[in-house]
Design a protein around this motif. Structure first.
Motif, PDB file in Angstrom:
ATOM      1  N   SER A 201       0.842  -1.074   0.057  1.00 36.65           N
ATOM      2  CA  SER A 201       0.205  -0.133   0.000  1.00 36.65           C
ATOM      3  C   SER A 201       0.963   1.013  -0.111  1.00 36.65           C
TER       4      SER A 201
ATOM      5  N   TYR B 130      -8.904   1.929  -5.623  1.00 39.59           N
ATOM      6  CA  TYR B 130      -8.662   1.091  -4.126  1.00 39.59           C
ATOM      7  C   TYR B 130      -9.868   0.396  -4.001  1.00 39.59           C
ATOM      8  N   GLN B 131      -9.871  -0.327  -2.796  1.00 39.41           N
ATOM      9  CA  GLN B 131     -10.821  -1.240  -2.238  1.00 39.41           C
ATOM     10  C   GLN B 131     -12.382  -0.515  -2.147  1.00 39.41           C
ATOM     11  N   ASP B 132     -12.108   0.632  -1.603  1.00 39.67           N
ATOM     12  CA  ASP B 132     -13.425   1.463  -1.393  1.00 39.67           C
ATOM     13  C   ASP B 132     -13.817   2.325  -2.425  1.00 39.67           C
TER      14      ASP B 132
ATOM     15  N   GLN C 224     -17.192  -1.292  -8.711  1.00 41.07           N
ATOM     16  CA  GLN C 224     -15.787  -1.458  -9.432  1.00 41.07           C
ATOM     17  C   GLN C 224     -15.965  -1.070 -10.661  1.00 41.07           C
TER      18      GLN C 224
ATOM     19  N   ASP D  78      -6.071  -2.499  -6.212  1.00 40.61           N
ATOM     20  CA  ASP D  78      -5.910  -3.134  -5.045  1.00 40.61           C
ATOM     21  C   ASP D  78      -6.863  -3.926  -4.357  1.00 40.61           C
ATOM     22  N   GLU D  79      -6.481  -5.316  -4.495  1.00 37.37           N
ATOM     23  CA  GLU D  79      -7.551  -6.335  -3.789  1.00 37.37           C
ATOM     24  C   GLU D  79      -8.742  -6.095  -4.658  1.00 37.37           C
ATOM     25  N   PRO D  80      -8.701  -6.278  -5.731  1.00 38.82           N
ATOM     26  CA  PRO D  80     -10.087  -5.891  -6.604  1.00 38.82           C
ATOM     27  C   PRO D  80     -11.297  -7.127  -6.397  1.00 38.82           C
ATOM     28  N   THR D  81     -10.688  -8.412  -5.960  1.00 37.30           N
ATOM     29  CA  THR D  81     -11.806  -9.467  -6.174  1.00 37.30           C
ATOM     30  C   THR D  81     -12.211  -9.587  -4.666  1.00 37.30           C
ATOM     31  N   SER D  82     -11.860  -8.779  -3.389  1.00 38.80           N
ATOM     32  CA  SER D  82     -12.116  -9.112  -2.125  1.00 38.80           C
ATOM     33  C   SER D  82     -13.510  -9.371  -1.873  1.00 38.80           C
TER      34      SER D  82
ATOM     35  N   SER E 197      -2.858  -8.609  -5.101  1.00 40.77           N
ATOM     36  CA  SER E 197      -3.610  -9.627  -4.402  1.00 40.77           C
ATOM     37  C   SER E 197      -2.891 -10.390  -3.943  1.00 40.77           C
TER      38      SER E 197
ATOM     39  N   GLY F 189      -9.985 -11.344   3.411  1.00 38.32           N
ATOM     40  CA  GLY F 189      -9.089 -10.218   3.522  1.00 38.32           C
ATOM     41  C   GLY F 189      -7.734 -10.659   4.215  1.00 38.32           C
TER      42      GLY F 189
END
Length: 495
Positions: free
Chosen positions: A45, A86-88, A149, A167-171, A199, A428
């Motif tokens: 990050s 980002y994840q959000d 997304q 950043d962790e797009p499939t979480s 990932s 996660g």
């Protein structure tokens, strides 16, 4: 001519004397899918934020499409073609899809009055670039995660992105949504757009990556073609540890001792007519796609959601579980999927979070906590769960995701529950923490604890569980055990 869209050369960054990045290097080629991997806290990050201009490096340089930067600002990174999702997603939930996609270009054009017609056309063109249809009038906050997304990706392409960092797009995506995202990533690659894919999910990494770079403790460990690594090597480079698969728990279930029996359990609008048994020392999996009802079922068993009909028996006796107090009295514990909002008091200390379910037991009398006992219990569970906690007086928010999850486990395991229900137990968390949690669950099952694992991670449930129930549309559609416990069989039942 340089074929790298991004070169990160000997980047260093420290926070308060702690080295977050130690002369890290990274090269991403044009039109390449590059995986950046590493355990939580390895520096991924921080590196992303330096590349995008959010942080400034202490040393080193960044080269984007041939242009060198010692320090880069966010606007310079965007102008150079760098986009981070980002994840959000960094979207405005109270604005419509159209507004999220078109406002930037309207503001940039310095118009006095916004044109609805022009904004609609701009937004539609953005979605057409990735060949998706989403209601432009719908507020982003009302969209499912997968659509949010897609909106973020479409917005990135509007800014002429040359490199998209995900950043962790499939979480938080279902299996089907993950497959759709992967296909979209391949299409972006065909258009010459580079993807830096952050990932630690092994299957996804090896399915899409051309190149892999692994960081550990803020340092480069390896960078090579994905085809030159196997999954065991990947795990070793990430963690510095060798993992051996274990199925020790699979032989420990005592099917002569029924601990829980659920009969005809229903919750209108969520699930219906659910019946199953749970045995002493068994790890029972409940799986299915997002929305299948598994989470609502778990919440009902812990008294956080009230059933419409049906019954729950504990050791042969019908039990009324109307709230968490009832569930705790029956020896039931619950680890939620979202540890950040449901499992932890983030601003509070590691010590308080790990003992919060036992404050009554460690108090001398009501209102007076025995802090010596509190310290002893915290130390016991930190050691027992191999938690990298540092100072236990620090806020629990300072821990990595995997160590936070261990604290959530500690606070419930300390009560020695009869039945432990886990919803997405390794959501996660990285490979090392995941392995530790699996070993811990196997150990407690071997000692006689009955465990329910609700998860959409098929590898997780097949490697952990004695039996697996598959839910679809709020109903149990199948039960698998023994030789039937294969991902392929479960996938066929789920789809």
């Amino acid at each position: 001519m340089d074929d790298n869209i991004l070169s990160v050369n000997h980047i260093g960054k420290s926070f308060g004397g702690i080295k977050a990045l130690d002369r890290v290097c990274l090269n991403v080629k044009k039109g390449e899918i590059h995986c950046l991997a590493g355990e939580n806290g390895c520096g991924k990050s921080t590196l992303i934020k330096i590349v995008s201009g959010v942080y400034q490096a202490d040393e080193g340089e960044i080269v984007i499409d041939g242009k060198c930067y010692e320090k880069i600002k966010p606007v310079e990174a965007i102008d150079a073609g760098i986009q981070v999702i980002y994840q959000d997603f960094a979207l405005f939930p109270n604005l419509t899809v159209m507004e999220n996609l078109a406002l930037n270009s309207e503001i940039a054009s310095k118009v006095r009055l916004l044109s609805y017609k022009k904004m609609k056309s701009t937004a539609r063109q953005a979605l057409e670039k990735i060949n998706v249809e989403i209601d432009l009038k719908k507020k982003v906050g009302e969209l499912p995660v997968a659509d949010k997304q897609l909106v973020a990706i479409a917005r990135a392409l509007m800014s002429n992105a040359k490199l998209i960092i995900m950043d962790e797009p499939t979480s938080a995506l279902t299996k089907k949504e993950v497959a759709n995202l992967i296909q979209l990533i391949f299409k972006l690659k065909e258009q010459g757009i580079s993807i830096l894919f952050v990932s630690h999910k092994l299957d996804e990494v090896f399915e899409i990556s051309d190149q892999i770079t692994i960081l550990r403790n803020g340092k480069n460990i390896i960078s090579c073609a994905a085809k030159n690594l196997n999954k065991n090597q990947f795990s070793f480079y990430m963690t510095g540890r060798e993992f051996k698969e274990s199925t020790d728990s699979l032989s420990n279930a005592d099917y002569s001792k029924k601990v829980m029996e659920v009969k005809g359990l229903s919750k209108t609008g969520n699930y219906e007519n659910i019946s199953f048994s749970l045995y002493k020392g068994e790890i029972l999996g409940i799986t299915g796609q997002l929305g299948c009802g598994r989470t609502e079922l778990a919440l009902t068993l812990f008294g956080l959601m009230e059933k419409t009909e049906g019954s729950i028996e504990i050791e042969g006796k019908e039990t009324k579980i109307k709230n968490v107090r009832d569930a705790k009295r029956e020896g039931i514990a619950y680890v939620p999927e979202d540890r950040l909002t449901e499992g932890l008091f983030l601003p509070k200390s590691i010590k308080l979070n790990s003992t919060v379910t036992r404050l009554k037991e460690i108090s001398r009398w009501p209102g007076r906590i025995d802090y010596k006992k509190m310290d002893q219990e915290t130390d016991l569970w930190i050691e027992k769960l191999s938690t990298a906690a540092g100072d236990k007086e620090n806020p629990v928010s300072t821990l990595s995701g995997g160590n936070q999850q261990k604290i959530v486990l500690a606070k419930w395991l300390s009560r020695t529950p009869k039945i432990l229900i886990l919803n997405g137990p390794t959501f996660g968390v990285d490979i090392g923490a995941k392995y530790d949690i699996y070993q811990l669950l196997r150990q407690y099952a071997a000692e006689g604890m009955s465990i329910i694992v609700a998860s959409d991670d098929l590898n997780e449930v097949t490697s952990l569980c004695n039996r697996i129930l598959v839910m679809k549309g709020g109903q149990i559609k199948g039960m698998f055990q023994g030789e039937e416990l294969r991902e392929k069989n479960l996938q066929q039942e789920i789809m």
